[in-house]
Design an enzyme around this catalytic site. Sequence first.
Site, PDB file in Angstrom:
ATOM      1  N   HIS A  17       0.982  -1.408  -0.167  1.00 57.65           N
ATOM      2  CA  HIS A  17       0.280   0.144   0.161  1.00 57.65           C
ATOM      3  C   HIS A  17       1.368   1.507   0.174  1.00 57.65           C
ATOM      4  O   HIS A  17       1.895   0.925  -0.103  1.00 57.65           O
ATOM      5  CB  HIS A  17      -1.332   0.069   1.217  1.00 57.65           C
ATOM      6  CG  HIS A  17      -0.753  -0.176   2.756  1.00 57.65           C
ATOM      7  ND1 HIS A  17      -0.076   1.136   2.999  1.00 57.65           N
ATOM      8  CD2 HIS A  17      -0.413  -1.333   3.433  1.00 57.65           C
ATOM      9  CE1 HIS A  17       0.535   0.695   4.269  1.00 57.65           C
ATOM     10  NE2 HIS A  17       0.179  -0.041   4.749  1.00 57.65           N
ATOM     11  N   HIS A  20       3.988   1.859   2.462  1.00 56.89           N
ATOM     12  CA  HIS A  20       4.976   0.783   1.798  1.00 56.89           C
ATOM     13  C   HIS A  20       5.531   1.746   0.754  1.00 56.89           C
ATOM     14  O   HIS A  20       7.254   1.572   0.546  1.00 56.89           O
ATOM     15  CB  HIS A  20       4.617  -0.340   1.185  1.00 56.89           C
ATOM     16  CG  HIS A  20       4.225  -1.099   2.384  1.00 56.89           C
ATOM     17  ND1 HIS A  20       3.021  -1.408   1.731  1.00 56.89           N
ATOM     18  CD2 HIS A  20       4.559  -1.576   2.902  1.00 56.89           C
ATOM     19  CE1 HIS A  20       2.996  -2.054   2.902  1.00 56.89           C
ATOM     20  NE2 HIS A  20       3.167  -2.379   4.399  1.00 56.89           N
ATOM     21  N   CYS A 125       1.524 -10.470  19.448  1.00 58.60           N
ATOM     22  CA  CYS A 125       0.895 -10.339  18.688  1.00 58.60           C
ATOM     23  C   CYS A 125       1.342 -10.822  17.736  1.00 58.60           C
ATOM     24  O   CYS A 125       2.939 -10.409  16.822  1.00 58.60           O
ATOM     25  CB  CYS A 125       0.381  -8.609  18.446  1.00 58.60           C
ATOM     26  SG  CYS A 125      -0.746  -8.434  16.621  1.00 58.60           S
ATOM     27  N   CYS A 128       2.144  -8.180  14.443  1.00 52.42           N
ATOM     28  CA  CYS A 128       3.071  -7.726  14.764  1.00 52.42           C
ATOM     29  C   CYS A 128       4.659  -8.676  14.742  1.00 52.42           C
ATOM     30  O   CYS A 128       5.537  -8.183  14.543  1.00 52.42           O
ATOM     31  CB  CYS A 128       3.168  -6.762  16.005  1.00 52.42           C
ATOM     32  SG  CYS A 128       2.401  -5.381  16.040  1.00 52.42           S
ATOM     33  N   CYS A 143      -3.120  -5.077  21.191  1.00 54.72           N
ATOM     34  CA  CYS A 143      -2.042  -3.995  20.163  1.00 54.72           C
ATOM     35  C   CYS A 143      -2.245  -3.287  19.934  1.00 54.72           C
ATOM     36  O   CYS A 143      -3.998  -2.818  19.052  1.00 54.72           O
ATOM     37  CB  CYS A 143      -1.817  -5.467  19.271  1.00 54.72           C
ATOM     38  SG  CYS A 143      -0.276  -4.930  17.938  1.00 54.72           S
ATOM     39  N   HIS A 146      -3.153  -3.243  15.887  1.00 57.17           N
ATOM     40  CA  HIS A 146      -3.371  -3.659  15.111  1.00 57.17           C
ATOM     41  C   HIS A 146      -5.412  -3.584  16.052  1.00 57.17           C
ATOM     42  O   HIS A 146      -5.974  -4.511  14.999  1.00 57.17           O
ATOM     43  CB  HIS A 146      -2.819  -5.397  14.703  1.00 57.17           C
ATOM     44  CG  HIS A 146      -2.158  -5.289  14.034  1.00 57.17           C
ATOM     45  ND1 HIS A 146      -1.228  -5.354  14.834  1.00 57.17           N
ATOM     46  CD2 HIS A 146      -1.856  -4.945  12.716  1.00 57.17           C
ATOM     47  CE1 HIS A 146       0.654  -5.009  13.611  1.00 57.17           C
ATOM     48  NE2 HIS A 146      -0.409  -5.204  12.052  1.00 57.17           N
ATOM     49  N   LYS A 295      -3.800   5.705  11.471  1.00 59.81           N
ATOM     50  CA  LYS A 295      -2.442   5.059   9.873  1.00 59.81           C
ATOM     51  C   LYS A 295      -2.542   4.181   8.997  1.00 59.81           C
ATOM     52  O   LYS A 295      -3.568   3.874   9.556  1.00 59.81           O
ATOM     53  CB  LYS A 295      -1.622   4.147  11.176  1.00 59.81           C
ATOM     54  CG  LYS A 295      -0.322   3.865  10.143  1.00 59.81           C
ATOM     55  CD  LYS A 295       0.672   2.425  10.908  1.00 59.81           C
ATOM     56  CE  LYS A 295       0.956   1.517   9.889  1.00 59.81           C
ATOM     57  NZ  LYS A 295       1.651   0.603   9.841  1.00 59.81           N
ATOM     58  N   LYS A 298      -2.817  -2.500   6.535  1.00 59.23           N
ATOM     59  CA  LYS A 298      -3.410  -3.422   5.823  1.00 59.23           C
ATOM     60  C   LYS A 298      -4.608  -3.848   6.739  1.00 59.23           C
ATOM     61  O   LYS A 298      -5.707  -4.240   6.380  1.00 59.23           O
ATOM     62  CB  LYS A 298      -3.080  -4.635   5.212  1.00 59.23           C
ATOM     63  CG  LYS A 298      -1.760  -3.924   5.175  1.00 59.23           C
ATOM     64  CD  LYS A 298       0.010  -5.409   4.560  1.00 59.23           C
ATOM     65  CE  LYS A 298       1.053  -5.631   5.702  1.00 59.23           C
ATOM     66  NZ  LYS A 298       2.084  -5.165   4.930  1.00 59.23           N
TER      67      LYS A 298
HETATM   68  O1  ME8 Z   1       7.193  -4.063  10.172  1.00 54.94           O
HETATM   69  N1  ME8 Z   1       3.126   5.234   6.476  1.00 54.94           N
HETATM   70  O2  ME8 Z   1       7.027  -5.204   7.334  1.00 54.94           O
HETATM   71  P1  ME8 Z   1       5.264  -4.192   7.395  1.00 54.94           P
HETATM   72  C1  ME8 Z   1       3.977   5.026   7.176  1.00 54.94           C
HETATM   73  N2  ME8 Z   1       8.717  -7.431   7.337  1.00 54.94           N
HETATM   74  N3  ME8 Z   1       4.706   4.013   6.129  1.00 54.94           N
HETATM   75  C2  ME8 Z   1       3.960   3.259   6.426  1.00 54.94           C
HETATM   76  C3  ME8 Z   1       3.224   3.218   6.701  1.00 54.94           C
HETATM   77  C4  ME8 Z   1       2.358   4.350   6.874  1.00 54.94           C
HETATM   78  N4  ME8 Z   1       0.355   4.488   6.888  1.00 54.94           N
HETATM   79  N5  ME8 Z   1       2.417   1.839   6.229  1.00 54.94           N
HETATM   80  C5  ME8 Z   1       4.051   0.865   5.755  1.00 54.94           C
HETATM   81  C6  ME8 Z   1       7.815  -4.987   9.027  1.00 54.94           C
HETATM   82  N6  ME8 Z   1       4.508   2.086   6.882  1.00 54.94           N
HETATM   83  C7  ME8 Z   1       8.916  -5.574   8.900  1.00 54.94           C
HETATM   84  C8  ME8 Z   1       9.461  -5.171   8.727  1.00 54.94           C
HETATM   85  S1  ME8 Z   1      12.843  -4.784   8.738  1.00 54.94           S
HETATM   86  C9  ME8 Z   1      13.588  -5.230   8.464  1.00 54.94           C
HETATM   87  C10 ME8 Z   1      11.253  -5.683   8.763  1.00 54.94           C
HETATM   88  C11 ME8 Z   1       6.034   1.569   5.629  1.00 54.94           C
HETATM   89  O3  ME8 Z   1       5.176  -4.959   5.913  1.00 54.94           O
HETATM   90  C12 ME8 Z   1       6.917   2.097   7.026  1.00 54.94           C
HETATM   91  O4  ME8 Z   1       8.269   1.993   6.654  1.00 54.94           O
HETATM   92  O5  ME8 Z   1       4.833  -4.016   8.661  1.00 54.94           O
HETATM   93  C13 ME8 Z   1       7.073   0.689   8.428  1.00 54.94           C
HETATM   94  O6  ME8 Z   1       8.174   1.197   8.994  1.00 54.94           O
HETATM   95  C14 ME8 Z   1       7.007  -0.376   7.023  1.00 54.94           C
HETATM   96  O7  ME8 Z   1       6.228   0.074   6.253  1.00 54.94           O
HETATM   97  C15 ME8 Z   1       6.114  -1.505   7.794  1.00 54.94           C
HETATM   98  O8  ME8 Z   1       5.971  -2.504   6.649  1.00 54.94           O
END
Ligand code: ME8
Length: 504
Positions: A17, A20, A125, A128, A143, A146, A295, A298
């Site tokens: 989304h 990301h 969680c 998370c 959580c 979530h 926020k 997903k």
């Molecule tokens: O946490 N606003 O993956 P994830 C801004 N796999 N940035 C956002 C956002 C939002 N609403 N939503 C997501 C994970 N992000 C782990 C990370 S790293 C070694 C492992 C971005 O798919 C932001 O960078 O939940 C956030 O930290 C990341 O996506 C979380 O992605």
Amino acid sequence: MTYYVTTPIYYVNAEPHLGHAYSTIAADILARHMRQRGEDVFFQTGTDEHGEPTALAAEREGVSPKELADRNSARFRELMPKINVSNDFFIRTSDPEHIAKVQEVMQRVHDNGHVYEGVYEGWYCPRCADFKTESELGPGNTCPIHEIELERQREENWFFRLSSFQDDLERLYEERPGFVVPEFRRNEALAFIKGGLEDVSLSRPNLSWGVPLPWDPGQVMYVWFDALLNYYTSLSYAREGEDLTDRFWPCDLHVLAKDILKFHAVIWPALLMAAGIERPRRMVIHGFLLMGEKKMSKSLGNVLDPFEVIDRFGADPLRFYCFREVSFGQDGSIAPSGFETRYESELANDYGNLASRTLAMIERYRDGVVPDAAPDAALAGGEDGLEGISAQVQELLDRVELTQALDAIWRRVRRLNRYVEEARPWDLAKDEGEAERLDQVLYSLAEGLRVVTLLLLPYIPETAEKLLDALGEESRELAELGSRGGGARIERIAPLFPKIETDA
Ligand code: ME8
């Protein structure tokens, strides 16, 4: 000099989304800017495929975790060119080379005496993939991210001795005040460390989708250890037959949002210390893109699909909008109506018009050749003068101030438009005696437009490339006003930001 920048690797439990896309574009802006400065850049993004978030989502969909990971990882990979992201590598934590390297590093952590067997009891969680302390829980043991009810878990795990790194971490933060930016996030991480560190689970006993512990293959690694190591493992296999580790490690910058601060700012440096690997130089923590008050996420189901936005507006307007609308580092709301307003008033009116007027006047008054002159002092100096703008933007981007840098550039775009109104080239063109003055004005405009467009290239790469070509500029190196003389042949081009169809 080398520059290695990363994004988080994203969970494949759902499709990408805009959140990301946001982190990835931020890293891309820095990577592109550093390339313009002649740095040897390595820019990595990718997908985090193991652990419960993926295993549970796959179960819900009735497919295997690998199938789900393949499908959604491909969606993330497809997103990159769609949003004009220029990553040098896309890591998947299911890559066999990654898995082997993770096992090698974790075996070292084990052999160095930083792990032990124990019993974990507490709140977990699965979305998370994180254990929550009592103080982190939301109302009714939920959580806080979530908003799902958590169950108390008890299991036999291997633990990582995070607590033994307390002093080393405090020293790291003292010695390197810029390790985490912005400063308020650094203070948050440091306060967490000073509050007393507890050991953390290193493995999960009842999960099969993960990297087996090399010394106890009945358990798989807790997904965060496997995930964090992606930043390091990739360098050993991203280029066939070449190990890039010595060239690019330690990493210059991790880009991430505040939700995963603790993992990156506390656990990650401790893990590297335990393995005897150098710590990254810096990480920048940004805020959340919000839809309304919440926020975008997903699990909350309020996501904006970047593919849809791009189909309507194009990638560059999306990139521009995100960093203009939301101050990088802070949370900020975004809305489709906001896209439309910025598109019209800033991209189409401020910048698009400046470009088309400048090109049209050079075509009309000077047969399409930029005249030779010195930059007009009125444009170079004064409020929002163009002199020294490249140096200023470099300094801001060295501090990872993405919104402030864009604002500094945009003030010059507006200054150039005011300059057109002040200098009135159309009046000068009517008077033979003003030929030299007209040369100076047209030169200054073309030159100013070239300088700001080079600076905008990391933000709106597709558009900037087009315009630089039209200005007869072959180099993409950053430049200051007056560094190119006259003589370039320009080309007329179609409007950079044409009118868009709106739903209304
Ligand atoms: O946490 N606003 O993956 P994830 C801004 N796999 N940035 C956002 C956002 C939002 N609403 N939503 C997501 C994970 N992000 C782990 C990370 S790293 C070694 C492992 C971005 O798919 C932001 O960078 O939940 C956030 O930290 C990341 O996506 C979380 O992605």
